[in-house]
Write a protein that holds these residues in place. Structure first.
Motif, PDB file in Angstrom:
ATOM      1  N   MET A   1      90.944  26.307   7.183  1.00  0.00           N
ATOM      2  CA  MET A   1      90.905  24.868   6.947  1.00  0.00           C
ATOM      3  C   MET A   1      89.894  24.261   7.920  1.00  0.00           C
ATOM      4  O   MET A   1      89.945  24.507   9.117  1.00  0.00           O
ATOM      5  CB  MET A   1      92.282  24.250   7.159  1.00  0.00           C
ATOM      6  N   LEU A   2      88.994  23.451   7.395  1.00  0.00           N
ATOM      7  CA  LEU A   2      88.000  22.774   8.220  1.00  0.00           C
ATOM      8  C   LEU A   2      88.376  21.301   8.360  1.00  0.00           C
ATOM      9  O   LEU A   2      88.519  20.589   7.370  1.00  0.00           O
ATOM     10  CB  LEU A   2      86.606  22.888   7.600  1.00  0.00           C
ATOM     11  N   ILE A   3      88.561  20.875   9.608  1.00  0.00           N
ATOM     12  CA  ILE A   3      88.895  19.483   9.910  1.00  0.00           C
ATOM     13  C   ILE A   3      87.749  18.895  10.718  1.00  0.00           C
ATOM     14  O   ILE A   3      87.307  19.505  11.704  1.00  0.00           O
ATOM     15  CB  ILE A   3      90.207  19.385  10.710  1.00  0.00           C
ATOM     16  N   ILE A   4      87.280  17.732  10.301  1.00  0.00           N
ATOM     17  CA  ILE A   4      86.242  17.024  11.043  1.00  0.00           C
ATOM     18  C   ILE A   4      86.844  15.738  11.583  1.00  0.00           C
ATOM     19  O   ILE A   4      87.479  14.988  10.847  1.00  0.00           O
ATOM     20  CB  ILE A   4      85.020  16.716  10.154  1.00  0.00           C
ATOM     21  N   GLN A   5      86.646  15.506  12.862  1.00  0.00           N
ATOM     22  CA  GLN A   5      87.121  14.284  13.517  1.00  0.00           C
ATOM     23  C   GLN A   5      85.903  13.444  13.862  1.00  0.00           C
ATOM     24  O   GLN A   5      84.944  13.931  14.442  1.00  0.00           O
ATOM     25  CB  GLN A   5      87.908  14.642  14.779  1.00  0.00           C
ATOM     26  N   ILE A   6      85.927  12.179  13.445  1.00  0.00           N
ATOM     27  CA  ILE A   6      84.856  11.248  13.786  1.00  0.00           C
ATOM     28  C   ILE A   6      85.468  10.038  14.470  1.00  0.00           C
ATOM     29  O   ILE A   6      86.657   9.761  14.333  1.00  0.00           O
ATOM     30  CB  ILE A   6      84.024  10.809  12.552  1.00  0.00           C
ATOM     31  N   SER A   7      84.653   9.322  15.208  1.00  0.00           N
ATOM     32  CA  SER A   7      85.124   8.092  15.846  1.00  0.00           C
ATOM     33  C   SER A   7      83.928   7.217  16.176  1.00  0.00           C
ATOM     34  O   SER A   7      82.778   7.647  16.071  1.00  0.00           O
ATOM     35  CB  SER A   7      85.921   8.400  17.126  1.00  0.00           C
ATOM     36  N   ASP A   8      84.229   6.001  16.555  1.00  0.00           N
ATOM     37  CA  ASP A   8      83.224   5.071  17.051  1.00  0.00           C
ATOM     38  C   ASP A   8      82.060   4.856  16.082  1.00  0.00           C
ATOM     39  O   ASP A   8      80.906   4.803  16.504  1.00  0.00           O
ATOM     40  CB  ASP A   8      82.704   5.533  18.425  1.00  0.00           C
ATOM     41  N   THR A   9      82.368   4.688  14.809  1.00  0.00           N
ATOM     42  CA  THR A   9      81.302   4.402  13.844  1.00  0.00           C
ATOM     43  C   THR A   9      80.799   2.969  13.984  1.00  0.00           C
ATOM     44  O   THR A   9      79.666   2.679  13.640  1.00  0.00           O
ATOM     45  CB  THR A   9      81.782   4.642  12.402  1.00  0.00           C
ATOM     46  N   HIS A  10      81.645   2.070  14.466  1.00  0.00           N
ATOM     47  CA  HIS A  10      81.251   0.677  14.730  1.00  0.00           C
ATOM     48  C   HIS A  10      80.516   0.052  13.538  1.00  0.00           C
ATOM     49  O   HIS A  10      79.434  -0.508  13.694  1.00  0.00           O
ATOM     50  CB  HIS A  10      80.396   0.587  15.993  1.00  0.00           C
ATOM     51  N   LEU A  11      81.120   0.128  12.376  1.00  0.00           N
ATOM     52  CA  LEU A  11      80.496  -0.411  11.163  1.00  0.00           C
ATOM     53  C   LEU A  11      80.562  -1.934  11.150  1.00  0.00           C
ATOM     54  O   LEU A  11      81.582  -2.525  11.482  1.00  0.00           O
ATOM     55  CB  LEU A  11      81.210   0.153   9.931  1.00  0.00           C
ATOM     56  N   SER A  12      79.463  -2.552  10.759  1.00  0.00           N
ATOM     57  CA  SER A  12      79.405  -4.010  10.664  1.00  0.00           C
ATOM     58  C   SER A  12      78.164  -4.410   9.881  1.00  0.00           C
ATOM     59  O   SER A  12      77.069  -3.919  10.155  1.00  0.00           O
ATOM     60  CB  SER A  12      79.333  -4.639  12.055  1.00  0.00           C
ATOM     61  N   PRO A  24      73.223   9.760   8.101  1.00  0.00           N
ATOM     62  CA  PRO A  24      73.224  11.164   8.544  1.00  0.00           C
ATOM     63  C   PRO A  24      74.633  11.737   8.713  1.00  0.00           C
ATOM     64  O   PRO A  24      74.864  12.910   8.430  1.00  0.00           O
ATOM     65  CB  PRO A  24      72.498  11.130   9.892  1.00  0.00           C
ATOM     66  N   LEU A  25      75.574  10.905   9.148  1.00  0.00           N
ATOM     67  CA  LEU A  25      76.953  11.360   9.288  1.00  0.00           C
ATOM     68  C   LEU A  25      77.538  11.728   7.933  1.00  0.00           C
ATOM     69  O   LEU A  25      78.145  12.799   7.773  1.00  0.00           O
ATOM     70  CB  LEU A  25      77.813  10.285   9.962  1.00  0.00           C
ATOM     71  N   LEU A  36      89.567  18.035   5.570  1.00  0.00           N
ATOM     72  CA  LEU A  36      90.138  16.804   6.087  1.00  0.00           C
ATOM     73  C   LEU A  36      89.155  16.159   7.054  1.00  0.00           C
ATOM     74  O   LEU A  36      88.548  16.845   7.875  1.00  0.00           O
ATOM     75  CB  LEU A  36      91.451  17.114   6.828  1.00  0.00           C
ATOM     76  N   VAL A  37      88.990  14.833   6.928  1.00  0.00           N
ATOM     77  CA  VAL A  37      88.197  14.064   7.881  1.00  0.00           C
ATOM     78  C   VAL A  37      89.136  13.045   8.516  1.00  0.00           C
ATOM     79  O   VAL A  37      89.825  12.311   7.815  1.00  0.00           O
ATOM     80  CB  VAL A  37      87.014  13.329   7.205  1.00  0.00           C
ATOM     81  N   ILE A  38      89.159  13.019   9.835  1.00  0.00           N
ATOM     82  CA  ILE A  38      90.016  12.089  10.559  1.00  0.00           C
ATOM     83  C   ILE A  38      89.123  11.151  11.364  1.00  0.00           C
ATOM     84  O   ILE A  38      88.286  11.607  12.142  1.00  0.00           O
ATOM     85  CB  ILE A  38      90.977  12.827  11.514  1.00  0.00           C
ATOM     86  N   HIS A  39      89.300   9.865  11.137  1.00  0.00           N
ATOM     87  CA  HIS A  39      88.566   8.858  11.918  1.00  0.00           C
ATOM     88  C   HIS A  39      89.540   8.315  12.947  1.00  0.00           C
ATOM     89  O   HIS A  39      90.543   7.710  12.602  1.00  0.00           O
ATOM     90  CB  HIS A  39      88.060   7.740  11.009  1.00  0.00           C
ATOM     91  N   THR A  44      85.104  -0.316  13.135  1.00  0.00           N
ATOM     92  CA  THR A  44      84.224  -1.476  13.025  1.00  0.00           C
ATOM     93  C   THR A  44      83.820  -1.996  14.398  1.00  0.00           C
ATOM     94  O   THR A  44      84.384  -1.614  15.412  1.00  0.00           O
ATOM     95  CB  THR A  44      84.919  -2.633  12.269  1.00  0.00           C
ATOM     96  N   VAL A  45      82.851  -2.897  14.389  1.00  0.00           N
ATOM     97  CA  VAL A  45      82.444  -3.548  15.629  1.00  0.00           C
ATOM     98  C   VAL A  45      83.485  -4.597  16.020  1.00  0.00           C
ATOM     99  O   VAL A  45      84.019  -4.584  17.121  1.00  0.00           O
ATOM    100  CB  VAL A  45      81.045  -4.195  15.501  1.00  0.00           C
TER     101      VAL A  45
END
Length: 86
Positions: A1-12, A24-25, A36-39, A44-45
């Motif tokens: 199982m491949l899990i990707i964790q992302i954070s701090d995208t600061h979308l606005s 690119p992300l 699975l992708v976990i944010h 957001t900003v």
């Protein structure tokens, strides 16, 4: 199982300081084909105060609509006023 964790995208849409990171992300995640992708935060900003940031983030995250689960989050902050006495 491949899990990707992302954070701090600061979308606005109004403060696009981090906008160049999104495409690119998304491409990298698609290439990795995770199960699975976990944010883990800072989606957001100014989502706490600017509803437009939240709408924008939902729009961008909708590319994974079939795989998105929503979990309640707890935001914790330690300041001199909120720290427990020692």
């Amino acid at each position: 199982m491949l899990i990707i964790q992302i954070s701090d995208t600061h979308l606005s849409p109004v403060k696009p300081h981090f906008s160049d990171n999104w495409a690119p992300l998304v491409e990298w995640i698609a290439a990795e084909r995770p199960d699975l992708v976990i944010h883990t935060g800072d989606v957001t900003v100014d989502g706490a105060d600017v509803e437009e940031d939240l709408r924008y983030a939902v729009e961008l995250l909708s590319i994974w609509a079939s795989a998105i689960s929503r979990f309640p989050a707890i935001m914790m902050s330690a300041t001199p006023d909120t720290r427990a006495s020692r």
